[in-house]
Motif scaffolding. Structure first.
Motif, PDB file in Angstrom:
ATOM      1  N   ASN A  44       0.833  -1.190   0.000  1.00 52.51           N
ATOM      2  CA  ASN A  44       0.000   0.000   0.000  1.00 52.51           C
ATOM      3  C   ASN A  44       0.880   1.257   0.000  1.00 52.51           C
ATOM      4  O   ASN A  44       1.479   1.590   1.020  1.00 52.51           O
ATOM      5  N   PRO A  45       0.931   1.965  -1.123  1.00 45.19           N
ATOM      6  CA  PRO A  45       1.806   3.136  -1.227  1.00 45.19           C
ATOM      7  C   PRO A  45       1.392   4.305  -0.326  1.00 45.19           C
ATOM      8  O   PRO A  45       2.148   5.260  -0.177  1.00 45.19           O
ATOM      9  N   ASP A  46       0.215   4.240   0.272  1.00 45.73           N
ATOM     10  CA  ASP A  46      -0.224   5.296   1.183  1.00 45.73           C
ATOM     11  C   ASP A  46       0.320   5.109   2.598  1.00 45.73           C
ATOM     12  O   ASP A  46       0.218   6.008   3.431  1.00 45.73           O
ATOM     13  N   ARG A  47       0.862   3.946   2.872  1.00 45.66           N
ATOM     14  CA  ARG A  47       1.390   3.665   4.207  1.00 45.66           C
ATOM     15  C   ARG A  47       2.786   4.246   4.363  1.00 45.66           C
ATOM     16  O   ARG A  47       3.561   4.311   3.426  1.00 45.66           O
ATOM     17  N   LYS A  48       3.080   4.623   5.628  1.00 44.53           N
ATOM     18  CA  LYS A  48       4.397   5.150   5.966  1.00 44.53           C
ATOM     19  C   LYS A  48       4.838   4.538   7.287  1.00 44.53           C
ATOM     20  O   LYS A  48       4.024   4.159   8.115  1.00 44.53           O
ATOM     21  N   PHE A  49       6.156   4.475   7.481  1.00 47.48           N
ATOM     22  CA  PHE A  49       6.707   3.933   8.718  1.00 47.48           C
ATOM     23  C   PHE A  49       8.031   4.620   9.005  1.00 47.48           C
ATOM     24  O   PHE A  49       8.795   4.922   8.090  1.00 47.48           O
ATOM     25  N   THR A  50       8.294   4.852  10.284  1.00 44.08           N
ATOM     26  CA  THR A  50       9.545   5.477  10.718  1.00 44.08           C
ATOM     27  C   THR A  50      10.327   4.481  11.550  1.00 44.08           C
ATOM     28  O   THR A  50       9.798   3.930  12.514  1.00 44.08           O
ATOM     29  N   TYR A  51      11.571   4.254  11.161  1.00 44.40           N
ATOM     30  CA  TYR A  51      12.430   3.338  11.903  1.00 44.40           C
ATOM     31  C   TYR A  51      13.503   4.137  12.626  1.00 44.40           C
ATOM     32  O   TYR A  51      13.986   5.139  12.115  1.00 44.40           O
ATOM     33  N   VAL A  52      13.892   3.665  13.818  1.00 43.47           N
ATOM     34  CA  VAL A  52      14.799   4.447  14.649  1.00 43.47           C
ATOM     35  C   VAL A  52      16.137   3.747  14.900  1.00 43.47           C
ATOM     36  O   VAL A  52      17.186   4.332  14.677  1.00 43.47           O
ATOM     37  N   GLU A  53      16.143   2.535  15.358  1.00 46.72           N
ATOM     38  CA  GLU A  53      17.369   1.891  15.846  1.00 46.72           C
ATOM     39  C   GLU A  53      18.157   1.225  14.724  1.00 46.72           C
ATOM     40  O   GLU A  53      17.838   0.125  14.285  1.00 46.72           O
ATOM     41  N   ILE A  54      19.210   1.885  14.292  1.00 49.01           N
ATOM     42  CA  ILE A  54      19.968   1.421  13.140  1.00 49.01           C
ATOM     43  C   ILE A  54      20.793   0.171  13.480  1.00 49.01           C
ATOM     44  O   ILE A  54      21.128  -0.609  12.588  1.00 49.01           O
ATOM     45  N   ALA A  55      21.093  -0.066  14.739  1.00 52.09           N
ATOM     46  CA  ALA A  55      21.802  -1.303  15.109  1.00 52.09           C
ATOM     47  C   ALA A  55      21.019  -2.521  14.630  1.00 52.09           C
ATOM     48  O   ALA A  55      21.582  -3.460  14.062  1.00 52.09           O
ATOM     49  N   TYR A  56      19.720  -2.497  14.847  1.00 49.84           N
ATOM     50  CA  TYR A  56      18.885  -3.613  14.399  1.00 49.84           C
ATOM     51  C   TYR A  56      18.658  -3.565  12.893  1.00 49.84           C
ATOM     52  O   TYR A  56      18.675  -4.595  12.223  1.00 49.84           O
ATOM     53  N   PHE A  57      18.414  -2.366  12.360  1.00 51.51           N
ATOM     54  CA  PHE A  57      18.180  -2.273  10.924  1.00 51.51           C
ATOM     55  C   PHE A  57      19.396  -2.766  10.151  1.00 51.51           C
ATOM     56  O   PHE A  57      19.250  -3.492   9.170  1.00 51.51           O
ATOM     57  N   GLN A  74      13.493   1.515  -2.720  1.00 51.52           N
ATOM     58  CA  GLN A  74      12.350   2.159  -3.377  1.00 51.52           C
ATOM     59  C   GLN A  74      11.389   2.742  -2.341  1.00 51.52           C
ATOM     60  O   GLN A  74      10.867   3.841  -2.518  1.00 51.52           O
ATOM     61  N   LEU A  75      11.168   2.027  -1.237  1.00 49.45           N
ATOM     62  CA  LEU A  75      10.305   2.540  -0.170  1.00 49.45           C
ATOM     63  C   LEU A  75      10.893   3.812   0.435  1.00 49.45           C
ATOM     64  O   LEU A  75      10.158   4.754   0.756  1.00 49.45           O
ATOM     65  N   VAL A  76      12.196   3.856   0.579  1.00 52.39           N
ATOM     66  CA  VAL A  76      12.867   5.059   1.085  1.00 52.39           C
ATOM     67  C   VAL A  76      12.723   6.199   0.072  1.00 52.39           C
ATOM     68  O   VAL A  76      12.391   7.329   0.430  1.00 52.39           O
ATOM     69  N   ALA A  77      12.936   5.900  -1.195  1.00 53.54           N
ATOM     70  CA  ALA A  77      12.807   6.920  -2.244  1.00 53.54           C
ATOM     71  C   ALA A  77      11.382   7.474  -2.306  1.00 53.54           C
ATOM     72  O   ALA A  77      11.180   8.666  -2.557  1.00 53.54           O
TER      73      ALA A  77
END
Length: 120
Positions: A44-57, A74-77
Motif C-alpha cells: 500500500n503506497p499510502d502507508r508510511k513507517f519510521t524506523y529508529v534503531e539502526i543497530a537492528y536495521f 524504493q520505499l525510502v525513495a
C-alpha cells in the motif's frame, strides 16, 4: 474551524539490549517487525513507517537479498520508509557519556548514507 487533527506515526522504539540481549530481542521480535513493515508498505503506497534503531536495521539489512534491498531502497525513495535520529540506538539507552552518543549517532548515520543514500 473547531476540529482536531490527530497524527498517528507508526514507528519503532526497539530497545537495544534492555530486558533481553540484543540477539534475543532481534531474533524474537525485531526482524519480524522489519519483514512485516516492508511487506505492508509494498502492498500500500499510502502507508508510511519510521524506523529508529539502526543497530537492528543494519543487522536485518545485511541478511536481506538484493531483491529485498531494492524494495527497501524504493520505499525510502517514495518516502514510505523514513529513519529518525539515525543512531544505533536511542540516546536514552546505553550511552553514559556524550562522546558515546556522538559516536553511535555518527555510525548509524554513516551506514544509512552509504547503504541508502539518506541522511536522517
Amino acid at each position: 474551524n473547531d476540529h482536531l487533527n490527530i497524527w498517528v506515526i507508526p514507528h519503532t522504539h526497539d530497545d537495544v539490549g534492555w530486558l533481553q540481549t540484543v540477539d534475543e530481542y532481534y531474533v524474537s521480535e525485531v526482524h519480524w517487525i522489519l519483514d512485516t513493515v516492508v511487506q505492508a508498505l509494498s502492498a500500500n503506497p499510502d502507508r508510511k513507517f519510521t524506523y529508529v534503531e539502526i543497530a537492528y536495521f543494519k543487522r536485518w539489512w545485511l541478511e536481506q537479498t538484493d531483491t529485498v534491498k531494492a524494495t527497501v531502497k524504493q520505499l525510502v525513495a517514495n518516502k514510505q520508509l523514513e529513519f529518525n535520529l539515525g543512531g544505533y540506538c536511542m540516546n536514552d539507552e546505553a550511552n553514559p557519556h556524550y562522546q558515546q552518543e556522538i559516536e553511535q549517532m555518527t555510525r548509524g548515520a554513516q551506514f544509512l548514507l552509504e547503504e541508502l543514500g539518506v541522511k536522517p
